[in-house]
Design a protein around this motif. Structure first.
Motif, mmCIF file in Angstrom:
data_model
loop_
_atom_site.group_PDB
_atom_site.id
_atom_site.type_symbol
_atom_site.label_atom_id
_atom_site.label_comp_id
_atom_site.label_asym_id
_atom_site.label_seq_id
_atom_site.Cartn_x
_atom_site.Cartn_y
_atom_site.Cartn_z
ATOM 1 N N SER A 179 0.834 -1.205 0.000
ATOM 2 C CA SER A 179 0.000 0.000 0.000
ATOM 3 C C SER A 179 0.865 1.250 0.000
ATOM 4 O O SER A 179 2.062 1.229 0.303
ATOM 5 C CB SER A 179 -0.925 -0.004 1.219
ATOM 6 N N SER A 180 0.229 2.370 -0.332
ATOM 7 C CA SER A 180 0.955 3.647 -0.371
ATOM 8 C C SER A 180 1.389 4.094 1.021
ATOM 9 O O SER A 180 2.460 4.693 1.191
ATOM 10 C CB SER A 180 0.073 4.721 -1.015
ATOM 11 N N THR A 181 0.561 3.782 2.042
ATOM 12 C CA THR A 181 0.934 4.159 3.416
ATOM 13 C C THR A 181 2.180 3.415 3.870
ATOM 14 O O THR A 181 3.075 3.994 4.514
ATOM 15 C CB THR A 181 -0.240 3.874 4.371
ATOM 16 N N SER A 182 2.256 2.133 3.538
ATOM 17 C CA SER A 182 3.444 1.370 3.911
ATOM 18 C C SER A 182 4.676 1.894 3.199
ATOM 19 O O SER A 182 5.772 1.944 3.777
ATOM 20 C CB SER A 182 3.231 -0.109 3.576
ATOM 21 N N GLU A 183 4.514 2.313 1.948
ATOM 22 C CA GLU A 183 5.648 2.850 1.212
ATOM 23 C C GLU A 183 6.135 4.163 1.815
ATOM 24 O O GLU A 183 7.364 4.403 1.907
ATOM 25 C CB GLU A 183 5.258 3.063 -0.253
ATOM 26 N N LEU A 184 5.216 4.997 2.282
ATOM 27 C CA LEU A 184 5.612 6.249 2.942
ATOM 28 C C LEU A 184 6.356 5.974 4.243
ATOM 29 O O LEU A 184 7.317 6.681 4.583
ATOM 30 C CB LEU A 184 4.379 7.107 3.202
#
Length: 470
Positions: A212-217
């Motif tokens: 997910s994008s949150t994990s990537e951030l």
């Protein structure tokens, strides 16, 4: 094989190292000891996730594919029914809302309390970024629904027992088990930890998939944002090591993690010379003088001399054929007992001194003879023999080391002094052997007595001395 000097070893590449503190208060490592190659949780969805931040506990519910052809629907419904029961009480939260076991709970435990020396490293763009950890947790399957089933069965059984009025009174004998102070303290500490864990409520959180994008951030926080363009590094290797790991930090709590009979080098160096020799002799069982001197010069005190060592050794050790063994009082302190049969330390000291005396006069000993002479159980006699000898191929006990004739030639005064000690004890040990040796007496037959009386009627009949008659 060609030999290369350190000066000729060229540097192939220099990699800068950065320290990131963006996640230093919220970075955990999740370990799965039961993870297999086929089932590794990478593509499994999470239905629920909870955390206890104070006690650093995590609970994760991984969803199960109930539509899979490898899933047993009937068994899943049975497990859900056993966990939640047919009639649930008000306010009780069911383990499986759909009436089927559709998830597998994993509960965490902490393998390490102190994680200050562990970091997470990321290598990217020829740079290494390190992030300090907050904690390490290991997730294992939790079968708490079995506990709910057991509690419900016990409650139902208790209700049935209370309704039975015809139950007869039975006499019960109460026994109290003795508990040592150490075990009681450990049990109390465990209860306190469990109490703290139960008092802290679970906090529900949201699980973000790894793609997910949150994990990537969040992963981007592992990289250092503020970088210094030039870093001066003018320390030599020894100064850098001392700066990185000071002696106080390296030596802190070393003895706390070691067994009770194991001493670290740091602690050994802080002890007096006599205590150092006691520990080395007890650990080595039998050592030559050159071996003791080498141990001190390599690990304890490089400046010690052979003259100082040979003057101190007789205070804590006993020379046997040029080699040194610890004194019996150091192996068996007062008011202690043997491990096998609980023999008092005084008897163990006397028996070991007797064994050392016999080895000073003979090259081999027989265990049965030692058992008969010392009146010790076989286990204790074997323990004493193993402290200075080994069982050879002829089933005889032989000293651990061959005689050190060089030491006896270099220090004849030490050998003569110990020989005087053996001579002083020799008479006592010989008398002990004479008292315990079996005495045989010949019993005169009745026929010989009658023939003697018939041949000499005027003389008194002989007396049977073997029976002790006056």
């Amino acid at each position: 094989m060609a030999c290369f000097d350190d000066d000729e070893d060229t540097v192939l590449e220099e990699i800068p190292i950065f320290l990131s503190k963006n996640l230093q208060d919220n970075l955990y490592i999740f370990q799965y000891p039961t993870k297999s190659q086929t089932y590794n949780f990478e593509n499994v969805s999470v239905s629920n996730c909870c955390i206890k931040p104070i006690n650093q506990e995590v609970k994760v519910d991984f969803s199960l594919d109930t539509e899979s052809r490898f899933y047993d629907q009937f068994k899943g419904e049975q497990l859900a029914l056993a966990a939640d029961g047919k009639n649930q009480s008000k306010g009780e939260r069911p383990s499986f809302k759909r009436g089927i076991m559709d998830k597998q709970a994993f509960l965490s435990s902490r393998p390490l309390d102190d994680v200050t020396k562990y970091v997470v490293g990321v290598y990217a763009d020829k740079e290494i970024h390190l992030s300090p950890l907050t904690g390490i947790v290991q997730l294992r399957p939790s079968f708490s629904y079995f506990d709910k089933e057991d509690k419900r069965n016990k409650a139902e059984q208790k209700t049935l027992n209370e309704e039975d009025d015809d139950e007869e009174l039975q006499q019960v004998t109460v026994k109290f088990a003795r508990t040592s102070a150490k075990k009681a303290k450990e049990r109390q500490g465990f209860h306190n930890l469990m109490k703290k864990s139960d008092e802290e409520p679970w906090c529900e959180t949201y699980w973000h998939p790894r793609n997910s994008s949150t994990s990537e951030l969040e992963r981007q926080k592992l990289f250092t944002t503020n970088r210094q363009s030039s870093l001066a590094f003018a320390l030599d290797p020894k100064a850098y090591l001392a700066k990185l790991l000071p002696n106080e930090v390296r030596n802190q709590n070393i003895d706390a993690v070691l067994p009770s009979r194991v001493f670290s080098k740091v602690r050994l160096k802080s002890l007096p010379l006599l205590e150092q020799l006691k520990i080395i002799l007890k650990d080595g069982r039998m050592l030559s003088f050159d071996e003791i001197l080498k141990i001190f010069q390599d690990s304890v005190d490089p400046k010690i001399t052979s003259e100082k060592l040979v003057k101190t050794l007789p205070q804590v050790g006993i020379p046997i054929h040029g080699n040194w063994v610890p004194q019996s009082e150091d192996l068996y302190p007062s008011d202690t007992f043997s491990n096998a049969n609980g023999v008092k330390s005084e008897l163990m000291v006397r028996a070991r001194d007797y064994v050392l005396f016999r080895f000073s006069r003979a090259n081999f000993l027989d265990r049965q003879k030692i058992i008969f002479d010392t009146q010790l159980p076989p286990e204790e006699a074997t323990e004493i023999l193993k402290s200075v000898a080994y069982l050879n191929s002829d089933k005889k006990w032989q000293l651990l080391l061959p005689p050190d004739t060089q030491f006896e030639q270099r220090y004849p005064v030490v050998v003569q002094r110990q020989d005087l000690v053996w001579r002083a004890s020799e008479q006592t040990y010989n008398e002990m052997d004479y008292e315990k040796s079996p005495k045989r007496t010949r019993k005169r037959s009745q026929r010989d007595s009658k023939s003697y009386a018939a041949a000499c009627p005027d003389l008194p009949s002989p007396v049977n001395t073997s029976l002790g008659a006056p």
